[in-house]
Write an enzyme that holds these catalytic residues in place. Structure first.
Site, short mmCIF file in Angstrom:
data_model
loop_
_atom_site.label_atom_id
_atom_site.label_comp_id
_atom_site.label_asym_id
_atom_site.label_seq_id
_atom_site.Cartn_x
_atom_site.Cartn_y
_atom_site.Cartn_z
N ASP A 94 0.82 -1.20 0.00
CA ASP A 94 0.00 0.00 0.00
C ASP A 94 0.86 1.26 0.00
O ASP A 94 2.08 1.21 0.19
CB ASP A 94 -1.11 -0.02 1.05
CG ASP A 94 -0.65 -0.38 2.44
OD1 ASP A 94 -1.08 -1.43 2.93
OD2 ASP A 94 0.14 0.38 3.00
N1 URA Z 1 0.10 -5.51 4.77
C1 URA Z 1 -0.27 -4.22 4.83
O1 URA Z 1 -0.97 -3.81 5.72
N2 URA Z 1 0.18 -3.40 3.87
C2 URA Z 1 0.98 -3.80 2.86
O2 URA Z 1 1.37 -2.99 2.01
C3 URA Z 1 1.36 -5.15 2.83
C4 URA Z 1 0.91 -6.00 3.79
#
Ligand code: URA
Length: 245
Positions: A113
């Protein structure tokens, strides 16, 4: 023995994003493409395409880009998005602009993310992508989470149980491994890739992730000398380390 694939030079270069096939004829006519040190003169000639092409071919004085299949390791910085649909600066903006028009196209192997940094793979190899993200393979992904509040000491057992249900999901999470690194920092190794999984796991135990970084996928480790925003084309054997974790 499998035969080395070949492709017409104009098509190869156009597919790598250097320009239209017509423009590639112009470049070849101008002596801007060499193979094994010799200027190529025929843009219609069929060229053997192998992983050694960048050491054999130059275009405008530079090694040609790696042909498909390619796997790229990116140190994703915080603040860039993986999806074409999300607004904001994209991971593809961190790569050479011509790579955006490569055919076959490049896509990220899963996603991180916007607020997560670290190891992200990008490929044009659908088979590789599916092998990495396939739930059947259980490829472990390692994250370093910095937390808002100190660990209680109970999180490890909760995450390892394989019974944790995240809000609005129907199936419990697979067991995950927590390794405390300090009072407010832990490594978490998960085998799934559910939406915002790590952040939601810590939220489920009453904590909050303030910083998240992925440092490994399987046996492939983000090297210390790859700065945030920088990328590296991987040798096939290095990319396969993903399955050696
Ligand atoms: N878990 C998350 O919360 N964000 C990521 O980008 C990857 C795994």
């Amino acid at each position: 023995m499998s035969k080395t694939p070949t492709m017409r030079l104009d098509r190869l270069l156009a597919n790598l994003g250097y320009g239209s096939r017509k423009e590639m004829h112009g470049l070849v006519a101008a002596g801007e493409v060499t193979l094994d040190g010799v200027e190529l003169t025929d843009a219609n000639a069929r060229i053997a395409i192998g992983p050694d092409l960048p050491v054999r071919m130059t275009i405008m004085g530079h090694p040609v880009d790696p042909p498909p299949p390619v796997v790229i390791m990116l140190h994703k910085p915080v603040g860039v998005v993986c999806s074409h649909k999300e607004a904001g600066r994209r991971i593809y903006d961190l790569l050479p602009p011509r790579w955006r028009v490569r055919d076959p196209a490049l896509s990220s192997v899963g996603r991180l993310d916007k607020d997560t940094s670290g190891l992200l793979l990008i490929t044009d190899d659908g088979g590789f992508l599916h092998r990495v993200i396939s739930p059947k393979r259980h490829v472990p992904k390692s994250y370093i989470a910095t937390l808002d509040r100190p660990l209680t000491g109970e999180e490890g057992a909760v995450f390892a149980a394989g019974t944790l249900m995240l809000e609005s999901e129907e199936k419990p999470l697979l067991p995950a491994i927590l390794e405390p690194l300090s009072e407010t920092k832990a490594r978490l190794i998960i085998e799934e890739g559910r939406y915002h999984q790590v952040r939601r796991m810590f939220a489920a135990v009453g904590n909050h992730v303030v910083d998240l970084h992925r440092d490994r996928i399987g046996g492939l480790i983000l090297p210390d000398d790859l700065e945030p925003g920088a990328h590296r084309v991987l040798q096939a054997a290095t990319a396969e380390l993903v399955f050696a974790g």
